[in-house]
Write a protein that holds these residues in place. Structure first.
Motif, mmCIF file in Angstrom:
data_model
loop_
_atom_site.group_PDB
_atom_site.id
_atom_site.type_symbol
_atom_site.label_atom_id
_atom_site.label_comp_id
_atom_site.label_asym_id
_atom_site.label_seq_id
_atom_site.Cartn_x
_atom_site.Cartn_y
_atom_site.Cartn_z
ATOM 1 N N GLU A 20 89.423 74.034 -9.149
ATOM 2 C CA GLU A 20 90.072 72.606 -8.972
ATOM 3 C C GLU A 20 88.943 71.930 -8.094
ATOM 4 O O GLU A 20 88.923 70.522 -8.417
ATOM 5 C CB GLU A 20 91.238 72.584 -8.550
ATOM 6 N N LEU A 21 88.060 72.476 -7.255
ATOM 7 C CA LEU A 21 87.015 71.737 -6.437
ATOM 8 C C LEU A 21 86.226 71.262 -7.306
ATOM 9 O O LEU A 21 85.394 70.137 -6.833
ATOM 10 C CB LEU A 21 86.829 72.527 -5.474
ATOM 11 N N HIS A 22 85.987 71.669 -8.553
ATOM 12 C CA HIS A 22 84.731 71.257 -9.590
ATOM 13 C C HIS A 22 85.029 69.887 -10.277
ATOM 14 O O HIS A 22 84.193 69.504 -10.858
ATOM 15 C CB HIS A 22 84.383 72.357 -10.276
ATOM 16 N N MET A 23 86.270 69.557 -10.059
ATOM 17 C CA MET A 23 86.593 68.442 -11.168
ATOM 18 C C MET A 23 86.133 67.201 -10.816
ATOM 19 O O MET A 23 86.087 66.314 -11.519
ATOM 20 C CB MET A 23 88.076 68.425 -11.392
ATOM 21 N N PRO B 233 80.435 64.630 -11.248
ATOM 22 C CA PRO B 233 80.090 63.827 -12.458
ATOM 23 C C PRO B 233 79.401 64.506 -13.526
ATOM 24 O O PRO B 233 78.782 65.680 -13.408
ATOM 25 C CB PRO B 233 79.080 62.648 -11.858
ATOM 26 N N ALA B 234 79.253 63.941 -14.696
ATOM 27 C CA ALA B 234 78.632 64.608 -16.021
ATOM 28 C C ALA B 234 77.322 65.219 -15.817
ATOM 29 O O ALA B 234 77.035 66.277 -16.064
ATOM 30 C CB ALA B 234 78.741 63.790 -17.188
ATOM 31 N N HIS B 235 76.271 64.433 -15.014
ATOM 32 C CA HIS B 235 74.990 64.748 -15.011
ATOM 33 C C HIS B 235 74.817 65.789 -13.907
ATOM 34 O O HIS B 235 73.990 66.703 -14.155
ATOM 35 C CB HIS B 235 74.203 63.582 -14.682
ATOM 36 N N VAL C 157 80.959 69.320 -19.122
ATOM 37 C CA VAL C 157 80.273 67.921 -19.159
ATOM 38 C C VAL C 157 81.203 66.661 -19.819
ATOM 39 O O VAL C 157 81.291 65.597 -19.036
ATOM 40 C CB VAL C 157 78.870 67.926 -19.715
ATOM 41 N N ALA C 158 81.851 66.803 -20.873
ATOM 42 C CA ALA C 158 82.526 65.943 -21.832
ATOM 43 C C ALA C 158 83.763 65.558 -20.888
ATOM 44 O O ALA C 158 84.253 64.512 -20.958
ATOM 45 C CB ALA C 158 82.880 66.299 -23.056
ATOM 46 N N ASN C 159 84.526 66.503 -20.437
ATOM 47 C CA ASN C 159 85.809 66.269 -19.682
ATOM 48 C C ASN C 159 85.815 66.935 -18.384
ATOM 49 O O ASN C 159 86.256 68.238 -18.298
ATOM 50 C CB ASN C 159 86.993 66.764 -20.769
ATOM 51 N N SER C 160 85.828 66.133 -17.329
ATOM 52 C CA SER C 160 85.829 66.672 -16.065
ATOM 53 C C SER C 160 87.009 67.442 -15.415
ATOM 54 O O SER C 160 86.826 68.161 -14.718
ATOM 55 C CB SER C 160 85.186 65.345 -15.140
ATOM 56 N N VAL C 161 87.971 67.006 -16.245
ATOM 57 C CA VAL C 161 89.181 67.656 -15.734
ATOM 58 C C VAL C 161 89.795 68.760 -16.789
ATOM 59 O O VAL C 161 91.036 69.155 -16.636
ATOM 60 C CB VAL C 161 90.395 66.571 -15.405
ATOM 61 N N ASP C 162 88.781 69.219 -17.663
ATOM 62 C CA ASP C 162 89.097 70.468 -18.287
ATOM 63 C C ASP C 162 89.151 71.518 -17.522
ATOM 64 O O ASP C 162 88.018 72.137 -17.045
ATOM 65 C CB ASP C 162 87.989 70.362 -19.386
ATOM 66 N N LEU C 163 90.310 72.157 -17.012
ATOM 67 C CA LEU C 163 90.326 73.027 -15.956
ATOM 68 C C LEU C 163 89.764 74.696 -16.566
ATOM 69 O O LEU C 163 89.351 75.359 -15.977
ATOM 70 C CB LEU C 163 91.692 73.250 -15.518
ATOM 71 N N ALA D 95 87.493 74.941 -18.938
ATOM 72 C CA ALA D 95 86.153 74.771 -18.858
ATOM 73 C C ALA D 95 85.516 74.875 -17.396
ATOM 74 O O ALA D 95 84.635 75.492 -17.131
ATOM 75 C CB ALA D 95 85.655 73.441 -19.513
ATOM 76 N N ARG D 96 86.148 74.178 -16.463
ATOM 77 C CA ARG D 96 85.548 74.339 -14.866
ATOM 78 C C ARG D 96 85.844 75.869 -14.711
ATOM 79 O O ARG D 96 84.660 76.204 -13.706
ATOM 80 C CB ARG D 96 86.365 73.316 -14.185
ATOM 81 N N TYR D 97 86.795 76.375 -14.911
ATOM 82 C CA TYR D 97 87.127 78.005 -14.578
ATOM 83 C C TYR D 97 85.973 78.592 -15.062
ATOM 84 O O TYR D 97 85.116 79.526 -14.189
ATOM 85 C CB TYR D 97 88.371 78.517 -15.066
ATOM 86 N N TYR D 98 85.595 78.552 -16.478
ATOM 87 C CA TYR D 98 84.738 79.594 -16.826
ATOM 88 C C TYR D 98 83.305 79.162 -16.365
ATOM 89 O O TYR D 98 82.235 79.940 -16.477
ATOM 90 C CB TYR D 98 84.676 79.798 -18.430
ATOM 91 N N MET D 99 83.043 77.853 -16.417
ATOM 92 C CA MET D 99 81.760 77.646 -15.690
ATOM 93 C C MET D 99 81.629 78.222 -14.152
ATOM 94 O O MET D 99 80.330 78.369 -13.943
ATOM 95 C CB MET D 99 81.530 75.958 -16.057
ATOM 96 N N ALA D 100 82.479 77.894 -13.500
ATOM 97 C CA ALA D 100 82.292 78.653 -12.268
ATOM 98 C C ALA D 100 82.039 79.997 -12.156
ATOM 99 O O ALA D 100 81.279 80.601 -11.397
ATOM 100 C CB ALA D 100 83.786 78.302 -11.494
ATOM 101 N N GLN D 101 82.971 80.749 -13.289
ATOM 102 C CA GLN D 101 82.345 81.995 -13.190
ATOM 103 C C GLN D 101 81.087 82.387 -13.825
ATOM 104 O O GLN D 101 80.322 83.364 -13.438
ATOM 105 C CB GLN D 101 83.832 82.823 -14.321
#
Length: 390
Positions: free
Chosen positions: A183-186, A189-191, A236-242, A244-250
């Motif tokens: 949730e802290l990754h949301m 920004p995209a870049h 990258v496309a959707n900053s609040v896609d939880l 996607a954020r979870y699995y990229m953090a992993q």
């Protein structure tokens, strides 16, 4: 080919606490590590994004006193870390909380090193003065999904006088605990999401194919590659896609573990030395634009592993030769970098006439030794020129 006679080590000194909303576990984590007066190490951007406020709310609710060192900048240098140690001691702190990306976590690692061992962080360049004790208790809370510094055994420090970035490390510098809350990754920004995600992918690809690879590191590297291939575009496309954020953090954490206690290869030799000479070049973006050109050079050293990378990235290569499948892995990484708008070397401010100097610096970087294909100054020049004209 895996050298079965070479003795290898894998260590994981860091506890990992992870999950959406896991920031609320911070007071319990502080208690576990015996920290009563933490120093928060972060950067002004984290403060502006409101993430520091979220952390402070958790600490205030638990009646924790704390101090704040929000002076971190990209490519942290010797002066920043030495000043952080002085502030830590003047505030009477007994532990560290790093909130941010690799720069904040590396700064906190550096502060912890010299609080424990004394002197300046300049003295602890790897290969010089060794660490002899576990550093001051450190909880790392990443807000980006890239460096994996929350679990790695290295801190990267910039020395402006020598125009180099050097490593401080070993198992004694690793954070005591990594608290990974997607949730802290949301707010990324995209870049930044793109650059840090390519850094995670590069860690995994390099460690999977390096001379230091072993089954333990292979397993986490491959899963990190799979997650990057499946979720980086979405993040990258959707900053609040939880999800996607979870699995990229992993992915970032797993890729960090794939280092084991060793090193990476040519991509990081090039980008680490590039950052020392041109500190304004973002590390993740540089990695993103150089990963495919380095793979194009390296596949010949381990074609069957590059085939496996293609599979992890979701490519159908089952009826292909190892050679053809390896080339597919390179094309897949190129397409990923294009899809998420990774800038070119020229766009990053690198000039073609700087390539010979950059090649010399890359050859001298200690991460060169892990590369799966023999590489020297002329090879680095070739890769740089190929990347510059792609």
């Amino acid at each position: 080919m895996l050298d079965l006679r070479k003795v290898k080590r894998f260590e994981m000194p860091t506890k990992v606490v992870t999950g959406a909303g896991s920031l609320t576990e911070l007071p319990e984590c502080l208690k576990e590590e015996g920290i009563s007066q933490p120093l928060i190490v972060t950067d002004p951007g984290i403060k502006e994004a409101g993430l520091l406020e979220k952390l402070e709310e958790v600490l205030k609710k638990a009646d924790y006193n704390y101090s704040l060192y929000a002076e971190v900048f990209a490519n942290p240098d010797i002066e920043l870390i030495d000043k952080g140690r002085d502030f830590f001691q003047s505030e009477g702190c007994d532990g560290l909380i790093a909130l941010g990306g690799g720069s904040s976590i590396d700064t906190a690692k550096g502060i912890g090193t010299i609080v424990t061992h004394g002197g300046s962080i300049l003295e602890y360049e790897f290969g010089n003065k060794p660490l002899t004790e576990r550093i001051t208790p450190l909880i790392a809370i990443p807000t980006t999904a890239g460096t994996g510094s929350e679990v790695t055994m290295w801190a990267v420090v910039t020395d402006h006088d020598r125009q180099v970035k050097y490593n401080v490390g070993g198992p004694l510098i690793a954070p005591h605990l990594a608290l990974i809350d997607p949730e802290l990754h949301m707010s990324m920004p995209a870049h930044i999401t793109a650059g840090t995600g390519m850094d995670a992918l590069a860690h995994a690809v390099e460690c999977y194919t390096s001379h230091y690879a072993q089954p333990m590191t292979d397993s986490v590297a491959l899963l990190a590659i799979e997650y990057c291939g499946e979720y980086l575009r979405r993040a990258v496309a959707n900053s609040v896609d939880l999800e996607a954020r979870y699995y990229m953090a992993q992915a970032a954490m797993l890729a960090g573990l794939s280092y084991g206690s060793e090193s990476a290869g040519a991509v990081h030799a090039m980008t680490q030395s590039l950052g020392g000479i041109k500190p304004d070049v973002p590390h993740g973006a540089a990695v993103g634009t150089l990963l495919a050109p380095v793979m194009e050079y390296n596949w010949l050293g381990y074609p069957e592993k590059f085939k496996r990378i293609a599979i992890a990235l979701g490519e159908d290569v089952w009826n292909m030769t190892d050679r053809d499948a390896a080339l597919v892995s390179i094309q897949a990484v190129k397409e990923l970098a294009d899809d998420i708008n990774i800038p070119s070397l020229k766009e990053l401010g690198v000039k073609e006439n700087e390539i010979p100097k950059l090649a010399v610096a890359a050859e001298e970087d200690p991460q060169t030794v892990g590369n799966p294909r023999d590489i020297d100054r002329s090879s680095y020049e070739e890769i740089y020129y190929n990347a510059f004209h792609q």
